[in-house]
Scaffold this motif. Structure first.
Motif, PDB file in Angstrom:
ATOM      1  N   LYS A  64       0.732  -1.290   0.035  1.00  0.00           N
ATOM      2  CA  LYS A  64       0.123   0.048   0.097  1.00  0.00           C
ATOM      3  C   LYS A  64       0.836   1.186  -0.097  1.00  0.00           C
ATOM      4  O   LYS A  64       2.067   1.423   0.469  1.00  0.00           O
ATOM      5  CB  LYS A  64      -0.864   0.065   0.997  1.00  0.00           C
ATOM      6  CG  LYS A  64      -1.798  -1.147   1.303  1.00  0.00           C
ATOM      7  CD  LYS A  64      -2.745  -1.273   2.601  1.00  0.00           C
ATOM      8  CE  LYS A  64      -3.337  -2.251   2.962  1.00  0.00           C
ATOM      9  NZ  LYS A  64      -4.791  -2.427   1.580  1.00  0.00           N
ATOM     10  N   ASP A  65       0.277   2.447  -0.541  1.00  0.00           N
ATOM     11  CA  ASP A  65       1.076   3.423  -0.697  1.00  0.00           C
ATOM     12  C   ASP A  65       1.091   4.333   0.734  1.00  0.00           C
ATOM     13  O   ASP A  65       0.247   4.213   1.381  1.00  0.00           O
ATOM     14  CB  ASP A  65       0.428   4.572  -1.622  1.00  0.00           C
ATOM     15  CG  ASP A  65       1.042   5.685  -1.856  1.00  0.00           C
ATOM     16  OD1 ASP A  65       0.870   6.787  -1.133  1.00  0.00           O
ATOM     17  OD2 ASP A  65       1.888   5.780  -2.649  1.00  0.00           O
ATOM     18  N   VAL A  66       2.260   4.503   1.163  1.00  0.00           N
ATOM     19  CA  VAL A  66       2.406   5.079   2.702  1.00  0.00           C
ATOM     20  C   VAL A  66       1.868   6.404   3.055  1.00  0.00           C
ATOM     21  O   VAL A  66       1.523   6.936   4.139  1.00  0.00           O
ATOM     22  CB  VAL A  66       4.016   5.172   2.948  1.00  0.00           C
ATOM     23  CG1 VAL A  66       4.588   3.974   2.851  1.00  0.00           C
ATOM     24  CG2 VAL A  66       4.609   6.031   2.044  1.00  0.00           C
ATOM     25  N   TRP A  67       1.380   7.143   1.864  1.00  0.00           N
ATOM     26  CA  TRP A  67       0.949   8.565   2.075  1.00  0.00           C
ATOM     27  C   TRP A  67      -0.632   8.210   1.981  1.00  0.00           C
ATOM     28  O   TRP A  67      -1.605   8.498   3.012  1.00  0.00           O
ATOM     29  CB  TRP A  67       1.207   9.378   0.771  1.00  0.00           C
ATOM     30  CG  TRP A  67       1.025  10.725   1.096  1.00  0.00           C
ATOM     31  CD1 TRP A  67      -0.278  11.297   0.242  1.00  0.00           C
ATOM     32  CD2 TRP A  67       1.024  11.937   2.157  1.00  0.00           C
ATOM     33  NE1 TRP A  67      -0.491  12.643   0.760  1.00  0.00           N
ATOM     34  CE2 TRP A  67       0.106  13.121   1.806  1.00  0.00           C
ATOM     35  CE3 TRP A  67       1.856  11.938   3.324  1.00  0.00           C
ATOM     36  CZ2 TRP A  67       0.278  14.085   2.761  1.00  0.00           C
ATOM     37  CZ3 TRP A  67       1.808  13.089   3.849  1.00  0.00           C
ATOM     38  CH2 TRP A  67       0.960  13.920   3.646  1.00  0.00           C
ATOM     39  N   GLN A  68      -1.093   7.625   0.970  1.00  0.00           N
ATOM     40  CA  GLN A  68      -2.517   7.548   0.755  1.00  0.00           C
ATOM     41  C   GLN A  68      -3.214   6.599   1.633  1.00  0.00           C
ATOM     42  O   GLN A  68      -4.412   6.763   2.172  1.00  0.00           O
ATOM     43  CB  GLN A  68      -2.960   7.146  -0.796  1.00  0.00           C
ATOM     44  CG  GLN A  68      -2.384   8.101  -2.040  1.00  0.00           C
ATOM     45  CD  GLN A  68      -2.619   7.718  -3.165  1.00  0.00           C
ATOM     46  OE1 GLN A  68      -2.860   6.448  -3.293  1.00  0.00           O
ATOM     47  NE2 GLN A  68      -2.296   8.346  -4.274  1.00  0.00           N
ATOM     48  N   ASP A  69      -2.364   5.411   2.118  1.00  0.00           N
ATOM     49  CA  ASP A  69      -2.894   4.364   2.620  1.00  0.00           C
ATOM     50  C   ASP A  69      -2.614   4.397   4.369  1.00  0.00           C
ATOM     51  O   ASP A  69      -2.418   3.362   4.880  1.00  0.00           O
ATOM     52  CB  ASP A  69      -2.875   2.931   2.194  1.00  0.00           C
ATOM     53  CG  ASP A  69      -3.411   3.170   1.023  1.00  0.00           C
ATOM     54  OD1 ASP A  69      -4.708   3.401   0.562  1.00  0.00           O
ATOM     55  OD2 ASP A  69      -2.736   2.484  -0.229  1.00  0.00           O
TER      56      ASP A  69
END
Length: 292
Positions: free
Chosen positions: A66-71
């Protein structure tokens, strides 16, 4: 091995200043990555991006796919983090602080919590304001280690701890690794990283300058040799693979790359070898190679 963390081509700019330049590494399940470098090298910026605190300027940064910023909210449910500088609520007791951290995370092990309090020799009834730096660090470690997580991120985790407590921490990290957890260990204590890490990433001025297993990296540094011969080994002076040579009568000390041993031994045999010692390089040797 199952990849839990993937960082590829990470860049971070603060205005005109580029803090991170094309940083790439991976962390697998059941693996400890030692992330080393001095203050200002970019370790903390990397960790803050992994935690979703700041946003990457460029690059791919994923945890659990998962994307660390979005998720970030979803990711935080399965990670535990110990910061370099621990700031706590001064009017709470140590036990109350640990319980609050565990409640905020949601997934914790109360039995493990009690075991860790004993192992780290912490008095949980004292107010936080009365604790030393080492005891405040113990609170953060206990709260993190009692958390049911898949990824543990430790940023200078043993700062302020005595050697006995450092040993307790190292035992707990080994247990996490055996349980298939992934660990990122950012530390200035190179002996600690050397004991725990499966792989090491060395960061310098925002760039990864070396990465690999400890065995891989040791091949890149020179062994230290000490030899005693029947005759003065003057032939060593002619070998380009020999560095920092010092000869005192029939004793010589020098450094050489590990792949040069055949050439060195063939030369030494001409002088009658009585004693030969070879010391492999340490992680500190590698570290100093990039920063001296």
């Amino acid at each position: 091995m199952y990849k839990l963390v993937e960082v590829k081509g990470l860049q971070k700019n603060f205005g005109q200043f580029q803090a991170l330049k094309d940083v790439s590494f991976e962390v697998n399940a059941g693996e400890v990555l030692g992330y080393i470098g001095p203050n200002g090298a970019g370790k903390s910026a990397t960790i803050r991006i992994l935690l979703g605190i700041i946003r990457a300027t460029q690059g791919k940064v994923q945890i659990f796919g998962k994307d660390v910023w979005q998720d970030s909210i979803e990711i935080h449910k399965k990670i535990a983090y110990v910061p370099r500088d621990v700031y706590l609520w001064p009017n709470l007791s140590g036990g109350e602080t640990i319980d609050l951290f565990l409640k905020l995370h949601g997934a914790s092990n109360q039995e493990k919590r009690d075991q860790l309090i004993k192992k780290f020799d912490l008095n949980p009834k004292k107010k936080v304001r009365s604790y030393s730096k080492g005891n405040r660090q113990k609170i953060a470690l206990i709260a993190a280690l009692a958390t049911e997580a898949e990824l543990y991120i430790f940023d200078e985790p043993t700062s302020g701890l005595d050697p006995l407590m450092e040993a307790v921490f190292q035992e707990e990290v080994k247990a996490l690794k055996a349980a298939g957890k992934a660990i990122i260990l950012s530390s200035h204590i190179l002996s600690e990283v050397e004991k725990l890490a499966d792989r090491v990433a060395v960061i310098r001025k925002g760039e990864i300058v070396e990465t690999g297993t400890l065995d891989d990296l040791r091949h890149l540094t020179r062994y230290q040799y000490k030899v005693e011969t029947e005759q003065e080994a003057v032939g060593l002076k002619e070998l380009s693979s020999v560095h920092d040579l010092q000869i005192k009568e029939n004793e010589a000390t020098f450094q050489a790359d590990s792949d040069a041993i055949d050439e060195i031994l063939n030369t030494l045999l001409l002088y009658g070898v009585k004693k030969l010692e070879a010391t492999p390089p340490t992680l500190e040797d590698l570290f100093m190679r990039h920063y001296q």
